[in-house]
Design a protein around this motif. Structure first.
Motif, PDB file in Angstrom:
ATOM      1  N   ASP A  96       1.027  -1.197   0.053  1.00 27.55           N
ATOM      2  CA  ASP A  96      -0.044   0.093   0.021  1.00 27.55           C
ATOM      3  C   ASP A  96       1.069   1.094   0.104  1.00 27.55           C
ATOM      4  N   TYR A  97       1.053   1.734  -1.008  1.00 23.74           N
ATOM      5  CA  TYR A  97       1.912   2.879  -1.340  1.00 23.74           C
ATOM      6  C   TYR A  97       1.264   4.418  -1.443  1.00 23.74           C
ATOM      7  N   ASN A  98      -0.085   4.356  -0.794  1.00 27.37           N
ATOM      8  CA  ASN A  98      -0.500   5.736  -0.728  1.00 27.37           C
ATOM      9  C   ASN A  98       0.084   6.793  -0.031  1.00 27.37           C
ATOM     10  N   PRO A  99       0.428   7.835  -0.901  1.00 29.85           N
ATOM     11  CA  PRO A  99       1.548   8.806  -0.244  1.00 29.85           C
ATOM     12  C   PRO A  99       0.957   9.540   1.053  1.00 29.85           C
ATOM     13  N   LEU A 100      -0.321   9.296   1.277  1.00 26.73           N
ATOM     14  CA  LEU A 100      -0.866   9.756   2.672  1.00 26.73           C
ATOM     15  C   LEU A 100      -0.413   9.335   3.865  1.00 26.73           C
ATOM     16  N   HIS A 101       0.371   8.103   3.759  1.00 22.79           N
ATOM     17  CA  HIS A 101       1.047   7.699   4.898  1.00 22.79           C
ATOM     18  C   HIS A 101       2.462   7.724   4.750  1.00 22.79           C
ATOM     19  N   ALA A 102       3.127   8.602   3.809  1.00 21.50           N
ATOM     20  CA  ALA A 102       4.511   8.841   3.953  1.00 21.50           C
ATOM     21  C   ALA A 102       5.011  10.272   3.731  1.00 21.50           C
ATOM     22  N   ASP A 103       4.079  11.242   2.840  1.00 18.92           N
ATOM     23  CA  ASP A 103       4.294  12.463   2.304  1.00 18.92           C
ATOM     24  C   ASP A 103       3.810  13.505   3.265  1.00 18.92           C
ATOM     25  N   PRO A 104       4.355  14.219   3.964  1.00 15.69           N
ATOM     26  CA  PRO A 104       3.881  15.257   4.887  1.00 15.69           C
ATOM     27  C   PRO A 104       3.085  16.371   4.226  1.00 15.69           C
ATOM     28  N   VAL A 106       1.256  15.824   1.354  1.00 13.88           N
ATOM     29  CA  VAL A 106       0.005  14.792   0.796  1.00 13.88           C
ATOM     30  C   VAL A 106      -1.022  14.962   2.139  1.00 13.88           C
ATOM     31  N   ALA A 107      -0.252  14.665   3.251  1.00 18.84           N
ATOM     32  CA  ALA A 107      -0.891  14.550   4.699  1.00 18.84           C
ATOM     33  C   ALA A 107      -1.525  15.948   4.639  1.00 18.84           C
ATOM     34  N   ALA A 108      -0.768  16.969   4.650  1.00 18.87           N
ATOM     35  CA  ALA A 108      -1.385  18.449   5.039  1.00 18.87           C
ATOM     36  C   ALA A 108      -2.362  18.912   4.208  1.00 18.87           C
ATOM     37  N   ASP A 109      -2.388  18.273   2.789  1.00 18.15           N
ATOM     38  CA  ASP A 109      -3.338  18.704   1.818  1.00 18.15           C
ATOM     39  C   ASP A 109      -4.746  18.010   2.012  1.00 18.15           C
ATOM     40  N   ALA A 110      -4.579  16.864   2.967  1.00 17.45           N
ATOM     41  CA  ALA A 110      -5.754  16.020   3.233  1.00 17.45           C
ATOM     42  C   ALA A 110      -6.424  16.616   4.379  1.00 17.45           C
ATOM     43  N   GLY A 111      -5.937  17.552   5.224  1.00 14.50           N
ATOM     44  CA  GLY A 111      -5.960  17.857   6.447  1.00 14.50           C
ATOM     45  C   GLY A 111      -5.636  17.454   7.797  1.00 14.50           C
ATOM     46  N   PHE A 112      -4.459  16.652   7.517  1.00 19.98           N
ATOM     47  CA  PHE A 112      -4.015  15.986   8.696  1.00 19.98           C
ATOM     48  C   PHE A 112      -2.563  16.756   8.957  1.00 19.98           C
ATOM     49  N   PRO A 113      -2.006  16.605  10.311  1.00 21.99           N
ATOM     50  CA  PRO A 113      -0.916  17.549  10.766  1.00 21.99           C
ATOM     51  C   PRO A 113       0.383  16.647  10.447  1.00 21.99           C
ATOM     52  N   ALA A 114       0.109  15.417   9.959  1.00 20.64           N
ATOM     53  CA  ALA A 114       1.348  14.450   9.530  1.00 20.64           C
ATOM     54  C   ALA A 114       0.875  13.277   8.803  1.00 20.64           C
ATOM     55  N   PRO A 115       1.545  12.415   8.332  1.00 20.33           N
ATOM     56  CA  PRO A 115       1.211  11.334   7.564  1.00 20.33           C
ATOM     57  C   PRO A 115       0.456  10.422   8.602  1.00 20.33           C
ATOM     58  N   ILE A 116      -0.481   9.742   8.313  1.00 21.25           N
ATOM     59  CA  ILE A 116      -1.314   8.618   9.209  1.00 21.25           C
ATOM     60  C   ILE A 116      -1.122   7.636   8.999  1.00 21.25           C
ATOM     61  N   LEU A 117      -1.245   6.435   9.885  1.00 20.06           N
ATOM     62  CA  LEU A 117      -0.802   4.946   9.874  1.00 20.06           C
ATOM     63  C   LEU A 117      -2.058   4.388   8.979  1.00 20.06           C
ATOM     64  N   HIS A 118      -1.625   3.309   8.319  1.00 23.64           N
ATOM     65  CA  HIS A 118      -2.494   2.525   7.615  1.00 23.64           C
ATOM     66  C   HIS A 118      -3.584   1.865   8.483  1.00 23.64           C
ATOM     67  N   GLY A 119      -4.773   2.256   8.001  1.00 19.29           N
ATOM     68  CA  GLY A 119      -6.011   1.572   8.969  1.00 19.29           C
ATOM     69  C   GLY A 119      -5.733   0.100   8.857  1.00 19.29           C
ATOM     70  N   LEU A 120      -5.332  -0.700   8.258  1.00 16.25           N
ATOM     71  CA  LEU A 120      -5.177  -1.863   8.249  1.00 16.25           C
ATOM     72  C   LEU A 120      -4.116  -2.318   9.223  1.00 16.25           C
ATOM     73  N   CYS A 121      -3.125  -1.617   9.326  1.00 18.00           N
ATOM     74  CA  CYS A 121      -1.939  -1.842  10.348  1.00 18.00           C
ATOM     75  C   CYS A 121      -2.799  -1.719  11.781  1.00 18.00           C
ATOM     76  N   THR A 122      -3.592  -0.528  12.020  1.00 16.99           N
ATOM     77  CA  THR A 122      -4.151  -0.658  13.243  1.00 16.99           C
ATOM     78  C   THR A 122      -5.062  -1.746  13.664  1.00 16.99           C
ATOM     79  N   TYR A 123      -5.720  -2.243  12.534  1.00 16.19           N
ATOM     80  CA  TYR A 123      -6.684  -3.323  12.438  1.00 16.19           C
ATOM     81  C   TYR A 123      -5.786  -4.730  12.920  1.00 16.19           C
ATOM     82  N   ALA A 124      -4.458  -4.890  12.436  1.00 17.46           N
ATOM     83  CA  ALA A 124      -3.457  -5.829  12.586  1.00 17.46           C
ATOM     84  C   ALA A 124      -3.183  -5.751  14.176  1.00 17.46           C
ATOM     85  N   ILE A 125      -2.763  -4.513  14.600  1.00 17.09           N
ATOM     86  CA  ILE A 125      -2.308  -4.483  15.996  1.00 17.09           C
ATOM     87  C   ILE A 125      -3.612  -4.906  17.048  1.00 17.09           C
ATOM     88  N   ALA A 126      -4.794  -4.541  16.628  1.00 17.09           N
ATOM     89  CA  ALA A 126      -5.914  -5.136  17.399  1.00 17.09           C
ATOM     90  C   ALA A 126      -5.949  -6.728  17.370  1.00 17.09           C
TER      91      ALA A 126
END
Length: 221
Positions: A96-104, A106-126
């Motif tokens: 999953d190479y979505n730049p939202l998770h790596a490029d500051p 791209v994350a800022a343009d989406a309204g986030f202060p920093a790149p976010i963790l993949h949802g499926l990674c959080t899912y795997a942690i649970a």
């Protein structure tokens, strides 16, 4: 179950719930994964997405069942797991190479202060926490994992996974980021391949502190 070397997948849409013009719609996609050698079904993946700009499109298929909240009592077990600052960069290796998770930017343009963790990674942690508490770390005993993604996680944050025995073969769960007092996974249900015993519940609650300490030294997959 051992996943075969060669497989094939089928993707379809089995439900669209139109919430009305200007209110978006819910779309549920279903993926089935088969063993290419004998066409045996290996797994079914269902994903429900909120399409914010598509309200008024019309509904299709059956109405989606409501999500079931976690029990209204204290959890039977808790486990804290720290993510690493480079966790999203590591998880990108899954494909999953979505730049939202790596490029500051791209994350800022989406309204986030920093790149976010993949949802499926959080899912795997649970899933990791549930395996440790209810399945003796045997993935063959975890038959299904269901939840709702309710907020993003930022790499480096500590997650708290809370678990309840809601039925003899079901564990309810949710995950949060205590530092932000934010629930990031909710309405979680794990389907097990055996019955969780009372001893497991009592042991899980008693061992939650040990799990917390152990988690500090581990990095989730």
């Amino acid at each position: 179950m051992i996943v075969p070397e060669h497989g094939r997948g089928e993707l379809g849409i089995d439900a669209i719930v139109d919430k009305g013009a200007g209110q978006g719609c819910l779309l549920r996609a279903v993926r089935q994964i088969f063993d290419a050698s004998d066409n045996a079904l290996i797994a079914t993946v269902r994903q429900t997405s909120l399409l914010r700009g598509d309200g008024g499109c019309g509904s299709y298929g059956e109405t989606l069942p409501p999500s079931k909240p976690v029990p209204d009592r204290g959890p039977d077990a808790r486990m804290e797991i720290e993510t690493r600052p480079e966790q999203a960069l590591l998880y990108r290796l899954s494909g999953d190479y979505n730049p939202l998770h790596a490029d500051p930017q791209v994350a800022a343009d989406a309204g986030f202060p920093a790149p976010i963790l993949h949802g499926l990674c959080t899912y795997a942690i649970a899933g990791k926490a549930i395996l440790g508490w209810a399945c003796d770390n045997d993935p063959a005993l975890l038959r299904g994992l269901d939840c709702r993604f309710t907020a993003p996680v930022f790499p480096g944050e500590r997650l708290l996974v809370e678990m309840w025995r809601s039925a003899t073969d079901v564990v309810a769960f949710r995950a949060s980021v205590p530092a932000r007092e934010t629930i990031v996974l909710d309405f979680g249900l794990a389907q097990l391949d055996f019955k969780v015993t009372d001893a497991a519940v009592q042991g899980g609650a008693a061992q939650s502190q040990d799990l917390k300490n152990k988690a500090k030294t581990e990095s989730p997959a």
